[in-house]
Design an enzyme around this catalytic site. Structure first.
Site, mmCIF file in Angstrom:
data_model
loop_
_atom_site.group_PDB
_atom_site.id
_atom_site.type_symbol
_atom_site.label_atom_id
_atom_site.label_comp_id
_atom_site.label_asym_id
_atom_site.label_seq_id
_atom_site.Cartn_x
_atom_site.Cartn_y
_atom_site.Cartn_z
ATOM 1 N N GLU A 50 47.443 41.202 27.160
ATOM 2 C CA GLU A 50 46.671 41.017 28.391
ATOM 3 C C GLU A 50 47.218 39.767 29.038
ATOM 4 O OE1 GLU A 50 42.324 42.438 26.754
ATOM 5 O OE2 GLU A 50 42.565 40.426 27.557
ATOM 6 N N ASP A 61 34.650 33.321 32.927
ATOM 7 C CA ASP A 61 35.429 32.620 31.909
ATOM 8 C C ASP A 61 34.852 31.257 31.566
ATOM 9 O OD1 ASP A 61 37.700 34.289 31.129
ATOM 10 O OD2 ASP A 61 38.157 34.245 33.273
#
Ligand code: PLP
Lengths: 279, 415
Positions: A50, A61
């Site tokens: 990824e 995040d």
């Protein structure tokens, strides 16, 4: 259209093990080191990559990945450069699936049509875009599928049975199960609940289910690998990059090596679990 | 600018997917999606429940202190008529202030917070989170959480914590936890990121009380509905004062909640001129916060709207002397009103706002917040060009107590 991804899961299945999915931030700490990390990942045991597309405002995040994105942006990373890194990686690696992971705005501004064409020609296999739920499928998901790339959706603990079919409807490649309600790098999940959740998702889809968020060590990876088709690790890798930098934030001779060592440990964890055949 | 089709009515939006033309939407992580759908349903039920409306009306009267006056700013009007005469026009609009600075907590923010807290109570949520820039929304949220005995956590950029100290202390006195946000540029947009991160983590018991007409659907619609009390009162009060509707409306724009609250009830009277005023900071070719004048469409914080960003889609820092306008985006409904041409978006610099701030103090005996001082700066420009029978309403949406330190610093005065 998801040939590389399908082949990867098939070969992991043939080895009776889960796949190791590794997240790395594109351009962190600089483009050339980022390419070296990318190249080191499959050798260290990563099955799928990824590749994070940096964004100033990554709302799902935690601090580690936020900081990694800002390091990359500070070093001048752009969408064009991210695609270019994948193109250069693809020149010597025809097999490892590469999924771009990020937020919609940089793609929207690049132009969806142009982005999909360039991503495809760079050798990208699929996209994970955090801020595009099924309600916004017209924006990017449907054009991505039409372009022959995978659109990998996140399913979460709040995605109940009523909602799962909508989440799975236009998903291709694999399903990414977010193991906690929270942001990347936060709490370690309750492994028991995770395996129940994976089983629940599997009742709705034949696609492989990869579990991520909160997996830090080889032991965590092994625990998750018991019940899932893949284990995803991001924050631990980004932290390894950060710990290897010099005081000015530049890469050192240890950067690639310490990332590779981390991934080897995770791969050993994943491979320590032999899965029952039939599944 | 992409031309948007002209609708039959400007007051029907958003559609069921939260779109105003091409703007708005629900660009959020999957974890939040079920909550947003639940909120949409809960708000829909509340809106059509007479008991909810009655509860709202009662608190607006007895706790917030509504209706706020519609005040004829006589000396400002006279002053700008002199300006008009001096320029050879012999005009000068008749200027009214909608005095939302007289609300409890000192700004329009409380209108929205009251509504959201009553919705949160209906949903059984006990923990409230909010983002704040100037601290006005944070203070309003802390106030109502105190009033209803709810836990309150306010995210505020570390830079804003520093420049809005009195409001930080107010929030603490009211029992809220104020979390200084150290990520990104450490201002309002980062406070919003951090609040969203909290929400993703604490989905089960937490209600996110957004302070402006931004965020994913249904927030831009819900916050607007709660702020529309401003425009509805203005209609009635102007009919009483002048026997007719106003000719123009002027309001400052951070995210755009005080502005849409004033504008929305008038959108379908197309003869009424509507002006939103963004913050031009040091000027549009320097650092500023004018998303429409200096930005372009993109996706942030759950919706598509005009944003300040670079060519690669990375969000840029905004700058304004006013912390409440220091945001790189604008509510999606304003982006749509801009592209349909129904509203006109102007901008005022830090210096223009400071000059207007001082004029308002001296001529009207009202210390305005720096946010509405931006609106006033454009009233000063627009009014002298209008005829004397032109009725202009400006939303005086906040009082300036919180800003006296900032103003003193800019004027080089010791406090
Ligand atoms: C007095 C005042 N006016 C305006 C604003 C800007 O917000 P909005 O554009 O949503 O009204 C703020 C925000 O803090 C404020 O405190």
């Amino acid at each position: 259209m998801t040939a590389r991804i399908d082949k990867c899961f098939a070969s992991c299945r043939a080895e009776n093990r889960a796949a190791l999915v590794i997240y790395s931030m594109a351009g962190d700490p600089d483009p050339e080191t980022s390419l070296s990390i990318l190249k080191a990942l499959p050798k260290a045991g990563a099955d799928i990559i990824e590749f994070g597309m940096p964004f100033t405002d990554p709302m799902a995040d935690g601090p580690a990945i936020q900081a990694a994105g800002l390091r990359a942006l500070k070093a001048g990373q752009t969408t064009v450069k991210t695609l270019d890194l994948v193109r250069r990686f693809r020149a010597d690696d025809a097999d490892t699936p590469v999924i771009l992971m990020g937020y919609f705005n940089p793609i929207y501004v690049y132009g969806v049509g142009r982005f999909l064409a360039d991503a495809k020609s760079a050798g990208i296999d699929g996209l994970i875009v955090v801020d595009l739920p099924p309600e916004e499928d017209d924006e990017l998901c449907l054009p991505t599928l039409a372009a022959g790339l995978a659109f990998i959706r996140l399913a979460t603990p709040t995605t109940d049975d009523r909602r799962l079919p909508a989440v799975l409807a236009n998903t291709a490649g694999f399903v990414y199960y977010v193991s906690i309600t929270g942001i990347t790098g936060a709490a370690t999940p309750d492994f028991r609940q995770v395996s129940d959740a994976v089983a629940r998702i599997k009742r709705h889809t034949p696609l492989p289910v990869v579990v991520g968020f909160g997996v830090k060590t080889g032991a965590d990876a092994a625990a998750i690998a018991e019940g899932a088709d893949g284990v995803a690790v991001g924050t631990a890798l980004v932290n390894a990059v950060k710990a290897s930098l010099d005081t000015e934030g530049r890469a050192t001779s240890k950067t690639v090596e310490s990332v590779a060592k981390l991934v080897e440990g995770l791969a050993a964890g994943v491979r320590s679990v032999t899965k029952a055949k039939a599944a | 600018m992409t031309a948007q089709p002209q609708p039959n009515t400007f007051r029907a939006g958003p559609d069921e997917r939260g779109h105003f033309g091409t703007f708005g939407g629900r660009f959020v992580a999957e974890t939040l999606m079920p909550l947003i759908l639940e909120l949409e349903q809960a708000y829909g039920q509340a809106k059509s429940d007479p008991a909810f409306q009655a509860e709202m009306a009662s608190y607006l009267t007895h706790y917030v202190g509504r209706p706020s006056p519609l005040y004829f700013a006589e000396r400002l009007t006279e002053h700008l008529r002199e300006v008009s005469t001096a320029s050879g026009l012999s005009g000068g609009a008749k200027i009214y202030f909608k005095r939302d600075e007289l609300n409890h907590t000192g700004a329009h923010k409380v209108n929205n917070v009251l509504g959201q807290i009553l919705v949160a109570r209906r949903m059984g949520k006990r923990r409230i989170i909010a983002e704040t820039g100037a601290g006005q929304h944070g203070v309003a949220t802390a106030t109502l959480c105190a009033r209803f005995g709810l836990d309150c956590v306010v995210y505020m950029g570390a830079v804003d914590v520093e420049r809005q100290k009195p409001n930080v202390f107010r929030m603490k006195m009211l029992g809220a936890e104020v979390v200084p946000v150290q990520s990104g540029t450490r201002t309002l947009k980062d406070a919003m990121n951090e609040a969203l991160r909290d929400w993703v983590t604490n989905v089960a018991d937490t209600f996110y009380c957004i302070g402006t007409v931004a965020g994913p659907h249904p927030y831009p619609m819900m916050v607007r509905d709660f702020q529309c009390v401003i425009g509805r009162e203005t209609r009635e009060q102007m009919m009483q004062a002048e026997g007719r509707l106003p000719d123009s409306l002027v309001a400052a724009i951070g995210g755009g909640s005080n502005a849409i609250g004033l504008f929305h009830p008038f959108l379908d009277e197309r003869q009424i001129e509507i002006y939103g005023v963004e913050a031009a900071g040091h000027g549009l070719t320097h650092l500023h916060a004018a998303s429409i004048a200096g930005g372009r469409p993109g996706v942030l914080h759950g919706n598509r709207t005009y944003l300040l960003m670079n060519d690669d889609g990375q969000i840029q820092d905004a700058h304004s002397i006013s912390a409440g306008l220091d945001y790189p985006g604008i509510g999606p409904e304003h982006s749509w009103l801009h592209e349909t041409g129904r509203a006109t978006y102007l901008s005022a610099t830090d210096d223009e706002a400071l000059a207007a701030f001082q004029l308002c103090c001296k001529l009207e005996g009202i210390i305005p917040a720096l946010e509405p001082a931006h609106a006033l700066a454009k009233v000063i420009e627009l009014a002298p060009k209008k005829a004397k029978d032109h009725l202009m309403v400006m939303n005086l949406c906040g009082r300036g107590d919180k800003d006296i330190f900032t103003v003193a610093e800019h004027l080089g005065a010791a406090m």
